[in-house]
Design a protein around this motif. Sequence first.
Motif, PDB file in Angstrom:
ATOM      1  N   SER A 169       0.637  -1.218  -0.098  1.00 20.78           N
ATOM      2  CA  SER A 169       0.062  -0.050  -0.071  1.00 20.78           C
ATOM      3  C   SER A 169       0.922   1.233   0.116  1.00 20.78           C
ATOM      4  N   GLY A 170       2.141   0.909   0.115  1.00 22.60           N
ATOM      5  CA  GLY A 170       2.858   2.431   0.470  1.00 22.60           C
ATOM      6  C   GLY A 170       2.153   3.260   1.653  1.00 22.60           C
ATOM      7  N   ASN A 171       2.202   4.443   1.134  1.00 21.86           N
ATOM      8  CA  ASN A 171       1.956   5.736   2.224  1.00 21.86           C
ATOM      9  C   ASN A 171       0.342   5.606   2.408  1.00 21.86           C
ATOM     10  N   GLY A 172      -0.465   4.989   1.751  1.00 24.53           N
ATOM     11  CA  GLY A 172      -1.886   4.752   1.901  1.00 24.53           C
ATOM     12  C   GLY A 172      -2.422   5.813   1.007  1.00 24.53           C
ATOM     13  N   TYR A 173      -2.068   6.264  -0.052  1.00 24.03           N
ATOM     14  CA  TYR A 173      -2.665   7.180  -0.930  1.00 24.03           C
ATOM     15  C   TYR A 173      -4.152   6.464  -1.418  1.00 24.03           C
ATOM     16  N   TYR A 174      -3.920   5.198  -1.769  1.00 20.95           N
ATOM     17  CA  TYR A 174      -5.237   4.294  -2.464  1.00 20.95           C
ATOM     18  C   TYR A 174      -6.000   4.069  -1.312  1.00 20.95           C
ATOM     19  N   LEU A 175      -5.675   3.854  -0.123  1.00 18.55           N
ATOM     20  CA  LEU A 175      -6.502   3.595   0.994  1.00 18.55           C
ATOM     21  C   LEU A 175      -7.645   5.027   1.071  1.00 18.55           C
ATOM     22  N   LEU A 176      -6.919   6.429   1.039  1.00 19.58           N
ATOM     23  CA  LEU A 176      -7.733   7.426   1.398  1.00 19.58           C
ATOM     24  C   LEU A 176      -8.861   7.345   0.053  1.00 19.58           C
ATOM     25  N   ARG A 177      -8.423   6.824  -1.230  1.00 21.25           N
ATOM     26  CA  ARG A 177      -9.316   6.880  -2.230  1.00 21.25           C
ATOM     27  C   ARG A 177     -10.433   5.756  -1.862  1.00 21.25           C
ATOM     28  N   MET A 178     -10.271   4.829  -1.291  1.00 24.36           N
ATOM     29  CA  MET A 178     -10.857   3.848  -0.849  1.00 24.36           C
ATOM     30  C   MET A 178     -12.011   4.431   0.015  1.00 24.36           C
ATOM     31  N   LEU A 179     -11.499   4.882   0.913  1.00 26.39           N
ATOM     32  CA  LEU A 179     -12.289   5.655   1.989  1.00 26.39           C
ATOM     33  C   LEU A 179     -13.335   6.681   1.334  1.00 26.39           C
ATOM     34  N   GLY A 180     -12.712   7.316   0.347  1.00 27.60           N
ATOM     35  CA  GLY A 180     -13.547   8.288  -0.468  1.00 27.60           C
ATOM     36  C   GLY A 180     -14.679   7.520  -1.160  1.00 27.60           C
ATOM     37  N   ALA A 181     -14.546   6.279  -1.433  1.00 25.39           N
ATOM     38  CA  ALA A 181     -15.483   5.553  -2.397  1.00 25.39           C
ATOM     39  C   ALA A 181     -16.203   4.871  -1.293  1.00 25.39           C
ATOM     40  N   GLY A 182     -16.174   4.838  -0.178  1.00 24.43           N
ATOM     41  CA  GLY A 182     -16.998   4.503   0.978  1.00 24.43           C
ATOM     42  C   GLY A 182     -16.845   3.197   1.248  1.00 24.43           C
TER      43      GLY A 182
END
Length: 327
Positions: A132-145
């Motif tokens: 995941s690295g620094n979590g950029y995609y995790l934030l986008r996943m949260l943004g997608a619900g």
Amino acid sequence: MIDLERLRARLGAAGLGDWAGRLARDIPARLTPQTHGDLPRWQAALHALPDVRADVVELDRPAPRIGRPDVLDDAQRRQLREALLALHPWRKGPFELFGVTIDAEWRSDLKWARLAPHIRPLAGRRVLDIGSGNGYYLLRMLGAGAELALGMDPMLIFLMQFHAIRRYLDDDRAWVLPFGVEDLPPRLAAFDTVFSMGVLYHRRSPLDHLAQLHDALAPGGELVLETLVIPGERGQVLVPGDRYARMRNVWFLPAVPELEAWLARIGFTGIHTVDRTATTTEEQRSTEWMRFESLDKALDAENPSRTVEGYPAPLRAVVVARRRGEG
């Protein structure tokens, strides 16, 4: 740094209580100066972050935005910027924190835009992001619900970057764990969506990696796989020498039909390659936030369709597939 009680509660609510107990035991051993000599310096950078509260959180945008610029005075903004720069290099991004833009090496928003229309909606889903690295995609996943966005990456600098951002987000749906895919419990069968992006070509045994991803998915769950590939047909695989595009630890670059065959051999169904895109210096480049050499130094200056080693230039594919079962 990692609130183990909150982590256990969140994972327990997702039906992962047994694993949460093991993590609470194993994580402290990963976060010691003996594990990485730079850990005290990184922790000092986290402590130097200004103590302010974010008045706005907007995660469903190319650069996830946390906090408005006018919340900070000039001194605090310098303090924030210097503390974040002390966590160099930033590989994934961009992010916007209180008006400070973290312009990372990768324009990760471009990759997200290519794959997001092709995957199952993430609303209410338990999502795992390997590497995941620094979590950029995790934030986008949260943004997608997403209900839970769990990242795994053994590189501690990326954990520090994630916690610098999470300092102002304070959302216990998202976590980065300082472990690799090999630390996943066997036959976990727990996640609705599993992402593996930029990992497969670093594995000595790509089929074992695909089997680990398969085992982490709940029945009917979706795999989102992004990796380097080569042009070609079934049976064609590039096994580079010492380096590929100046990267060490690159083992197998299959042609897309071969990659799809690997997935089928593991037992995935509904296999569909949804994107093939050549990496460009618009998407991957050196910046103030990642000052080391980047893609432009990895391509042949006279023939940018080849790497400096003479191999085909980086081409990345996104493949979606499902674990058998209802859903």
